[in-house]
Scaffold this motif. Structure first.
Motif, PDB file in Angstrom:
ATOM      1  N   GLN A   1     134.301  33.018  20.141  1.00 17.29           N
ATOM      2  CA  GLN A   1     133.488  32.496  21.217  1.00 17.29           C
ATOM      3  C   GLN A   1     133.875  31.064  21.552  1.00 17.29           C
ATOM      4  N   ASN A   2     134.048  30.245  20.536  1.00 13.44           N
ATOM      5  CA  ASN A   2     134.369  28.844  20.781  1.00 13.44           C
ATOM      6  C   ASN A   2     135.804  28.533  20.404  1.00 13.44           C
ATOM      7  N   GLY A   3     136.687  29.501  20.559  1.00 16.50           N
ATOM      8  CA  GLY A   3     138.083  29.329  20.204  1.00 16.50           C
ATOM      9  C   GLY A   3     138.781  28.357  21.129  1.00 16.50           C
ATOM     10  N   VAL A   4     139.899  27.855  20.662  1.00 15.72           N
ATOM     11  CA  VAL A   4     140.701  26.920  21.439  1.00 15.72           C
ATOM     12  C   VAL A   4     142.036  27.588  21.728  1.00 15.72           C
ATOM     13  N   TYR A   5     142.397  27.667  22.970  1.00 16.78           N
ATOM     14  CA  TYR A   5     143.665  28.266  23.352  1.00 16.78           C
ATOM     15  C   TYR A   5     144.802  27.317  22.966  1.00 16.78           C
ATOM     16  N   THR A   6     145.756  27.828  22.223  1.00 13.25           N
ATOM     17  CA  THR A   6     146.881  26.995  21.777  1.00 13.25           C
ATOM     18  C   THR A   6     148.201  27.455  22.371  1.00 13.25           C
ATOM     19  N   GLY A   7     148.151  28.378  23.277  1.00 20.30           N
ATOM     20  CA  GLY A   7     149.383  28.860  23.887  1.00 20.30           C
ATOM     21  C   GLY A   7     149.937  30.051  23.129  1.00 20.30           C
ATOM     22  N   THR A   8     151.125  30.444  23.512  1.00 21.06           N
ATOM     23  CA  THR A   8     151.732  31.638  22.929  1.00 21.06           C
ATOM     24  C   THR A   8     152.938  31.324  22.060  1.00 21.06           C
ATOM     25  N   ARG A   9     153.284  30.077  21.873  1.00 17.88           N
ATOM     26  CA  ARG A   9     154.519  29.710  21.170  1.00 17.88           C
ATOM     27  C   ARG A   9     154.584  30.287  19.752  1.00 17.88           C
ATOM     28  N   LEU A  10     153.543  30.128  18.957  1.00 18.58           N
ATOM     29  CA  LEU A  10     153.569  30.632  17.585  1.00 18.58           C
ATOM     30  C   LEU A  10     153.674  32.149  17.551  1.00 18.58           C
ATOM     31  N   GLY A  11     152.922  32.825  18.389  1.00 16.84           N
ATOM     32  CA  GLY A  11     153.005  34.277  18.446  1.00 16.84           C
ATOM     33  C   GLY A  11     154.376  34.749  18.899  1.00 16.84           C
ATOM     34  N   ASP A  12     154.955  34.056  19.857  1.00 18.54           N
ATOM     35  CA  ASP A  12     156.287  34.413  20.331  1.00 18.54           C
ATOM     36  C   ASP A  12     157.332  34.236  19.231  1.00 18.54           C
ATOM     37  N   LYS A  13     157.216  33.161  18.454  1.00 22.09           N
ATOM     38  CA  LYS A  13     158.155  32.934  17.343  1.00 22.09           C
ATOM     39  C   LYS A  13     158.019  34.036  16.297  1.00 22.09           C
ATOM     40  N   TRP A  14     156.782  34.420  15.980  1.00 23.58           N
ATOM     41  CA  TRP A  14     156.560  35.507  15.021  1.00 23.58           C
ATOM     42  C   TRP A  14     157.182  36.799  15.545  1.00 23.58           C
ATOM     43  N   ALA A  15     156.935  37.131  16.789  1.00 31.19           N
ATOM     44  CA  ALA A  15     157.441  38.373  17.362  1.00 31.19           C
ATOM     45  C   ALA A  15     158.974  38.406  17.349  1.00 31.19           C
ATOM     46  N   LYS A  17     160.973  37.143  15.172  1.00 32.01           N
ATOM     47  CA  LYS A  17     161.497  37.308  13.809  1.00 32.01           C
ATOM     48  C   LYS A  17     160.851  38.460  13.048  1.00 32.01           C
ATOM     49  N   ARG A  18     159.940  39.155  13.676  1.00 33.04           N
ATOM     50  CA  ARG A  18     159.123  40.175  13.010  1.00 33.04           C
ATOM     51  C   ARG A  18     159.937  41.178  12.201  1.00 33.04           C
ATOM     52  N   PHE A  19     160.998  41.676  12.752  1.00 36.57           N
ATOM     53  CA  PHE A  19     161.747  42.727  12.077  1.00 36.57           C
ATOM     54  C   PHE A  19     162.907  42.195  11.231  1.00 36.57           C
ATOM     55  N   THR A  20     163.105  40.881  11.221  1.00 37.53           N
ATOM     56  CA  THR A  20     164.166  40.316  10.379  1.00 37.53           C
ATOM     57  C   THR A  20     163.627  39.816   9.049  1.00 37.53           C
ATOM     58  N   MET A  21     162.323  39.700   8.915  1.00 40.10           N
ATOM     59  CA  MET A  21     161.736  39.158   7.684  1.00 40.10           C
ATOM     60  C   MET A  21     162.100  39.964   6.429  1.00 40.10           C
TER      61      MET A  21
END
Length: 168
Positions: A1-15, A17-21
């Protein structure tokens, strides 16, 4: 409810590298290190406490063998009542597979016991498998385990789906 939008950069970085981990795990092993993760979820008023206990347990888990464990944690899967604590730990492999397995079992078992005894769940979205099943009765209690056994015997009477893993 009171979340702060931080953009998509971290999620994009995870995505990205997701299958290389999984390959990183192999590369670390070849360099002499084992890596694993532990995940739990707990209420907001317990996050700091449980996170600290988990990290201390893992960091100090091999001290009696004069071994250090590198531990780092992030929070994920946020809900109104709490969130997931996702901890990664890295430790040196032993001189043999058996020694490495014993080190992992020490870290995994002691920290799993700590989790269920300190208001964490032994499983979150990954489910309960052979590694976590021994800790489930502490979390669910006698009545909870009876309910789980009843559901399993009702919906999977021939124990085909996961034989002798969740309940025996």
């Amino acid at each position: 409810q009171n979340g702060v939008y931080t953009g998509t950069r971290l999620g994009d970085k995870w995505a990205a590298k997701r299958f290389t981990m999984p390959y990183l795990r192999e590369a670390l092993w070849q360099m002499g290190y084992a890596v694993d993760t532990l995940e739990t979820a707990t209420d907001w008023d317990n996050v700091d406490n449980l996170l600290g206990l988990i990290e201390t347990s893992l960091r100090d888990g091999l001290k009696d063998q004069n071994e250090n464990t590198h531990v780092f944690t992030h929070l994920s899967h946020f809900y109104s009542q709490g969130c997931s604590i996702y901890t990664t730990y890295v430790f040196r492999v032993g001189d043999s597979y058996e020694e490495t397995l014993a080190r992992w079992q020490t870290l995994k078992t002691s920290t799993s016991e700590l989790i269920v005894n300190n208001r964490g769940t032994i499983s979150h979205q990954h489910g309960v498998g052979k590694d976590h099943a021994p800790h489930l009765p502490v979390e669910k209690g006698e009545l909870g385990m009876l309910a789980i056994r009843s559901l399993c015997s009702t919906f999977d009477p021939d124990a085909i789906l996961n034989p002798e893993t969740l309940v025996k």
